[in-house]
Design a protein around this motif. Structure first.
Motif, PDB file in Angstrom:
ATOM      1  N   ASN A  45      19.988  58.584   0.634  1.00 48.21           N
ATOM      2  CA  ASN A  45      21.381  58.278   0.197  1.00 48.21           C
ATOM      3  C   ASN A  45      21.788  57.381  -0.575  1.00 48.21           C
ATOM      4  OD1 ASN A  45      21.890  60.748   1.301  1.00 48.21           O
ATOM      5  ND2 ASN A  45      21.266  60.233   3.402  1.00 48.21           N
ATOM      6  N   GLY A  46      21.135  56.262  -0.599  1.00 47.90           N
ATOM      7  CA  GLY A  46      21.509  54.949  -1.352  1.00 47.90           C
ATOM      8  C   GLY A  46      20.674  53.721  -1.526  1.00 47.90           C
ATOM      9  N   TYR A  47      21.053  52.821  -1.967  1.00 48.48           N
ATOM     10  CA  TYR A  47      20.069  51.755  -2.403  1.00 48.48           C
ATOM     11  C   TYR A  47      19.308  51.072  -0.970  1.00 48.48           C
ATOM     12  CZ  TYR A  47      21.573  50.985  -7.030  1.00 48.48           C
ATOM     13  OH  TYR A  47      21.842  51.239  -8.413  1.00 48.48           O
ATOM     14  N   THR A  48      20.496  51.083   0.147  1.00 42.69           N
ATOM     15  CA  THR A  48      19.904  50.809   1.460  1.00 42.69           C
ATOM     16  C   THR A  48      18.545  51.455   1.910  1.00 42.69           C
ATOM     17  OG1 THR A  48      22.088  49.680   1.794  1.00 42.69           O
ATOM     18  CG2 THR A  48      20.604  49.976   3.690  1.00 42.69           C
ATOM     19  N   ASP A  49      18.696  52.941   1.961  1.00 43.53           N
ATOM     20  CA  ASP A  49      17.634  53.642   2.216  1.00 43.53           C
ATOM     21  C   ASP A  49      16.561  53.354   1.365  1.00 43.53           C
ATOM     22  OD1 ASP A  49      19.419  54.965   4.096  1.00 43.53           O
ATOM     23  OD2 ASP A  49      19.486  56.922   3.160  1.00 43.53           O
TER      24      ASP A  49
END
Length: 156
Positions: free
Chosen positions: A6-10
């Motif tokens: 779902n995003g860069y953090t994931d």
């Protein structure tokens, strides 16, 4: 494994913990600001500067490696965490399979005659990541259940 990113953090979390959780991140499409589009690119690296993401490394289906600044990424579509054996990008599937198979062989060699829970956990994760049939063709994994030994137990 096999879930949407779902995003860069994931992405960063999966890449940073790749050895523990296995698999890889494959994006259905990566489009850059220049208009270049890459199908089935496998993300290999995410660099941070302080608390900000600054660059992304990925490998194309042709085996070409790119490192791009996050500002140059226009879109990453359909990014998902999948086992290595399910990668669509054949170049990276072969590379990551060879890497994990080498680690599995070395792990089995070092733990020969000893079957600790830690060894079993890591070997099982590696075997499922590259595919049980391939793993069993190269090393003995007698501690893993076979289809013959697997039984369904119904309670109530």
């Amino acid at each position: 494994m096999g879930y949407q990113i779902n995003g860069y953090t994931d992405m960063y979390t999966v890449i940073a913990n790749e050895r523990k959780i296995g698999g890889a991140i494959e994006a259905g499409t990566i489009r850059l600001r220049t208009g270049e589009v890459f199908a089935n690119a496998v993300l290999t690296r995410m660099e941070m500067s302080g608390t900000n993401f600054c660059s992304i490394g990925f490998v194309t289906e042709e085996g070409k490696r790119y490192i791009v600044h996050v500002d140059d990424v226009s879109m990453i579509a359909d990014a998902r965490h999948v086992p290595v054996c399910e990668l669509t990008n054949e170049y990276m599937r072969a590379e990551k399979t060879a890497e994990r198979l080498k680690r599995l062989k070395r792990l089995c060699e070092l733990n020969e005659g000893s079957c600790t829970p830690t060894f079993q956990e890591e070997a099982t994760q590696l075997a499922y990541d590259i595919g049980l049939e391939l793993a069993r063709a190269h090393v003995t994994l007698s501690f893993l259940p076979t289809n013959d030994n697997a039984r369904v137990v119904r309670i109530a």
